[in-house]
Motif scaffolding. Structure first.
Motif, PDB file in Angstrom:
ATOM      1  N   LYS A  18      -6.257   2.611  -4.747  1.00 17.82           N
ATOM      2  CA  LYS A  18      -4.895   2.461  -4.234  1.00 17.82           C
ATOM      3  C   LYS A  18      -3.881   3.308  -5.019  1.00 17.82           C
ATOM      4  CE  LYS A  18      -5.465  -0.604  -0.883  1.00 17.82           C
ATOM      5  NZ  LYS A  18      -5.064  -0.365   0.519  1.00 17.82           N
ATOM      6  N   SER A  59      -2.180   6.185  -2.604  1.00 17.12           N
ATOM      7  CA  SER A  59      -3.621   5.979  -2.465  1.00 17.12           C
ATOM      8  C   SER A  59      -4.386   7.280  -2.703  1.00 17.12           C
ATOM      9  CB  SER A  59      -3.950   5.450  -1.070  1.00 17.12           C
ATOM     10  OG  SER A  59      -3.367   4.182  -0.859  1.00 17.12           O
ATOM     11  N   GLU A  95      -7.104   5.606   3.662  1.00 21.05           N
ATOM     12  CA  GLU A  95      -6.478   4.404   4.202  1.00 21.05           C
ATOM     13  C   GLU A  95      -6.603   4.464   5.723  1.00 21.05           C
ATOM     14  OE1 GLU A  95      -5.275   1.882   2.640  1.00 21.05           O
ATOM     15  OE2 GLU A  95      -4.981   2.587   0.593  1.00 21.05           O
TER      16      GLU A  95
END
Length: 389
Positions: free
Chosen positions: A207, A281, A285
């Motif tokens: 992340k 990130s 994603e």
């Protein structure tokens, strides 16, 4: 006239992005079905579902994770599958409309649905191209066994197609519903004091909170006054990463600049207090609810220039997409915002109305019902300007 009974299966009971989307999906399906949600254990998600008038049943279920590639994790996966088979079959037989599976990490549900003579729909929220190919093939079992496939983005569907082309060809894309705050607090007029940076999400390596910390250090080295709040907690088993992150912060002398705020179910007060939101990130994603929430909160936003994040913020003015994993690029982006704050502020405010239209629960409900095979009644989509405080 009673509505058909539909089972909804979900792999966790927390309140992160995927869990919140489960609430929206179950709420949307409840407009046409009598919905029961099956979860593997207790957690804050239970109360959230029950507050929407939805029944919750706890049922053991195998969840495909990276740990399943190790002997101990694989044995646990098998044990959960055996322990949960009979309870799952009982639930399936009690729900003639079938099962809606909110992830591709639960392949046992569509398989058991076939054994029980029930229909299954798989809603795919995962798009990790960097995951081991064996794990990706295992996850592809869920859509392959399902009667219908729904994906939360075109990127997600394309990623699925790389390992499982046939179910991807019959998949439909429905972008996530993201509820806006009741009142949008506009950004402050002047950046008096530190530029307040905000990271929202899991504290995990993929992340990118470590990128946010490094970018903060770079900004301070340039003489840009800034601070950072990390809003989120670790996934069980990743406590080592938070410890490592705290050590990095302490080693750089940033204890007074970085706040570890932990998990908060209500993100809007933190967004209202922020100046710039970072979504750094380094892993793929599938979409980007956190990024959309920043747009809905009228906050200047910097996101990683890849995967579903680009799709989530496409077309919004003032959003910067930068190279993932390069702290100096993130520091450059924040510095640009600070250098022309009036323009950045105006662009963030201008993006709110479009985001509200694009992600209304009403639009999501209509599109999701159509994707699972239930034509939805026409629903007006709100177009009014957002309420600013």
């Amino acid at each position: 006239m009673s509505r058909p009974r539909l089972l909804v299966a979900h792999p966790g009971a927390e309140l992160y992005g995927a869990d919140r989307m489960l609430v929206e999906s179950a709420t949307a399906l409840a407009t046409r079905f009598d919905v029961t949600v099956a979860l593997p254990g207790p957690g804050p998600l239970v109360a959230e579902l029950e507050a929407r008038g939805l029944r919750v049943e706890l049922c053991p279920m195998p969840v495909l994770r990276n740990s399943a590639l190790r002997p101990r994790g694989f044995l646990r996966l098998v044990a959960d599958a055996v322990r949960g088979a009979l309870p799952a079959l009982r639930l399936l037989r009690a729900h003639p409309a079938g099962v809606y599976v909110s992830t591709l990490t639960l392949p046992s549900w569509p398989l058991l649905a076939r054994l029980a003579g029930r229909r299954s729909v798989d809603h795919v929220h995962e798009a990790e191209r960097s995951a081991p190919r064996l794990l990706r093939r295992g996850m592809a079992l869920c859509p392959a066994l399902s009667d219908r496939v729904v994906a939360n983005s075109r990127f997600t569907l394309d990623t699925l197609a790389e390992v499982s082309p046939r179910p991807a060809r019959r998949g439909a894309v429905v972008h996530n519903a993201v509820r806006a705050p009741e009142e949008v607090v506009p950004p402050r007029v002047a950046l008096d004091g530190p530029v307040r940076l905000l990271y929202v999400g899991r504290l995990s390596p993929r992340k990118g909170p470590q990128v946010a910390v490094a970018a903060l250090r770079d900004l301070l080295d340039r003489g840009v006054d800034a601070s950072l709040t990390l809003l989120g907690s670790v996934f069980p088993g990743y406590e080592w990463f938070e410890a490592e992150l705290r050590t990095t912060v302490a080693g750089a002398g940033l204890e007074e600049r970085v706040t570890f705020a932990g998990f908060r179910a209500d993100v809007w007060p933190h967004l209202a207090d922020a100046d710039v939101v970072l979504v750094p990130s380094v892993g793929d994603e599938s979409f980007g609810n956190t990024a959309v929430e920043a747009v809905l909160a009228a906050r200047p936003l910097v996101v990683s220039a890849h995967s579903g994040l680009r799709e989530a913020v496409d077309g919004y003015p003032g959003v910067q997409a930068v190279v993932p994993g390069r702290p100096e690029a993130w520091a450059d982006a924040v510095a640009r915002v600070a250098a022309d704050w009036p323009a950045a502020r105006a662009a963030a405010v201008a993006a709110v109305a479009a985001a509200r239209r694009r992600h209304t629960p009403e639009r999501f409900t209509a599109e999701l019902l159509a994707a699972v095979g239930v034509p939805a009644a026409a629903v007006p989509v709100p177009v009014a300007a957002p309420p600013f405080g």
